[in-house]
Design an enzyme around this catalytic site. Structure first.
Site: not given
Ligand code: ADP
Ligand code: MG
Length: 404
Positions: A40, A202, A355, A378
């Site tokens: 950063r 989620k 992230g 975010g």
């Molecule tokens: P980002 O930060 O890129 O927006 P998220 O925070 O929404 O992504 O999700 C990331 C998390 O989702 C990771 O920790 C990953 O392990 C988890 N994840 C992805 N696919 C699965 C799955 N099929 N079952 C459980 N956890 C999952």
């Molecule tokens: Mg995340």
């Protein structure tokens, strides 16, 4: 709406003047209190060097960590100033106050072409409350306000939004501009085909992104645990997968409305649990066992998603395809990362936001081979949802520029 940047300031506007810059120096620290990752800092340097080269006294504001609106030694920015001094040839000073008269005196006394980093804005009670009196005290630190902290632009805090009400001109820094150009360009005028890849844990966290992208994208490829809630909605067995029961109805509605735009994985990598990932194997989407969890997209899906990415002109990726932290459950995510890099080589504009997705592509060593990896998790998500970011909205509009 396009925003003014430091490039739009009239010539001479910075010479000998105080440029108050909100940066995102919220970096991880080691147990010994040293900067563990300076990404950063280096990301902000082009803006800081440009301001210094134009003769500005560069005054820096940032938050670090989550102190409870009072000073906490472990969240001091002092070590960050030390690291910054190693990354630039210019003098870097640190002052352990932020909104005081002494801080203003230090800002005034800063030599043109040098940097002064003030103490953590979140040590102050008014920061997260966006207190107007604090915003005014911040404004007294500069003659020009520059926001280069995209990662906190979705929060209306005194140092991100409030200060820009009282200190004009208020313009975007170069890092902020890059974020707005890439994310804004993808949403407003994407070169087509425009493909979005959405994953992560989620569906509830991504539902607004899906809704916002549905009318815009040519295809939305779904992966991650999110896919399981859609499977459930389609009446498929999801075993012990991460499903959000209270979102199944919503998922069903989305599938119905989305037509052919929303694409779900047709196979899955499953295992009894993450710990039992040595037993991971691929099944068709209707072959998930009652005692198994989907932990990644399957190899056939990874290959077809990669093909879709390679045929696209604009690609936005948010959220890993599986539990990428635990190989071999990173296979689907890696396939997407590689396809993104390859599509970029073929001339596509490729953007990673989120992230964990950013961490995944860095882990794969491919971050430099895509067009843009957003520095704001975010913030990039809220941007993709079509929400106005308060720290951006308050900056001067480019169209209202009085030609000088
Ligand atoms: P980002 O930060 O890129 O927006 P998220 O925070 O929404 O992504 O999700 C990331 C998390 O989702 C990771 O920790 C990953 O392990 C988890 N994840 C992805 N696919 C699965 C799955 N099929 N079952 C459980 N956890 C999952
Ligand atoms: Mg995340």
């Amino acid at each position: 709406m396009l925003k003014k940047t430091i490039r739009d300031l009239p010539a001479g506007a910075l010479q000998g003047r105080r440029a108050l810059v909100r940066v995102d120096f919220n970096v991880p620290l080691t147990d010994a209190g040293e900067v563990a990752d300076d990404t950063r800092l280096t990301a902000a340097l082009p803006t800081l060097e440009a301001l210094a080269a134009a003769g500005a006294k560069v005054i820096l504001l940032s938050h670090l960590g989550r102190p409870k609106a009072k000073p906490e030694a472990k969240y001091s920015l002092a070590p960050v100033a030390r690291r910054l001094a190693q990354l630039t040839a210019r003098p870097v000073a640190f002052f352990g106050e932020t909104d005081t008269e002494a801080a203003v005196a230090r800002a005034n006394a800063t030599a043109p072409g040098t940097f002064l980093l003030l103490e953590n804005t979140r040590f102050l009670p008014g920061e997260e409350a966006n207190d107007d009196a604090l915003a005014r005290r911040f404004a007294a630190l500069g003659d020009v306000f520059v926001n280069d902290a995209f990662g906190t632009a979705h929060r209306a805090h005194a140092s991100t939004e409030g200060v820009a009400r009282h200190l004009k001109p208020a313009v975007a820094g170069l890092l902020m501009q890059k974020e707005l150009d890439y994310l804004g360009g993808a949403l407003e005028q994407p070169k087509r085909p425009f493909v979005a890849i959405l994953g992560g844990s989620k569906i509830s966290g991504k539902i607004d992104v899906i809704e916002a992208l549905l009318p815009k994208a040519d295809a939305i490829l779904v992966g991650g645990a999110m896919a399981c809630t859609f499977y459930k909605a389609m009446g498929l067995e999801t075993g012990t997968s991460l499903v959000e029961p209270d979102r199944v109805e919503m998922a069903r509605d989305l599938v119905e409305r989305a037509g052919t735009v929303l694409i779900l994985p047709h196979d899955a990598t499953v295992a009894p649990s993450i710990d039992a990932r040595a037993r991971a194997h691929a099944v068709k989407k209707d072959g998930i066992g009652a005692t198994e969890a989907m932990l990644d997209i399957g190899p056939d899906t990874a290959a077809s998603y990669a093909r879709a990415i390679l045929s696209a002109k604009t690609v936005v990726w948010n959220g890993p395809m599986g539990v990428f932290e635990k190989p071999p459950l990173d296979a689907g995510t890696l396939a997407i990362a590689r396809a993104m890099a390859e599509a970029t080589k073929k001339g596509a504009t490729t953007i990673v936001g989120g992230g964990d997705s950013a961490a995944a592509i860095e882990q794969a060593g491919l971050a430099d081979l895509v067009s843009h990896v957003s520095t704001g998790g975010g913030a990039s998500l809220e941007f993709l949802e079509g929400k106005a970011l308060p720290g951006v909205a308050i900056l001067d509009d480019l169209t209202s520029r009085t030609d000088s």
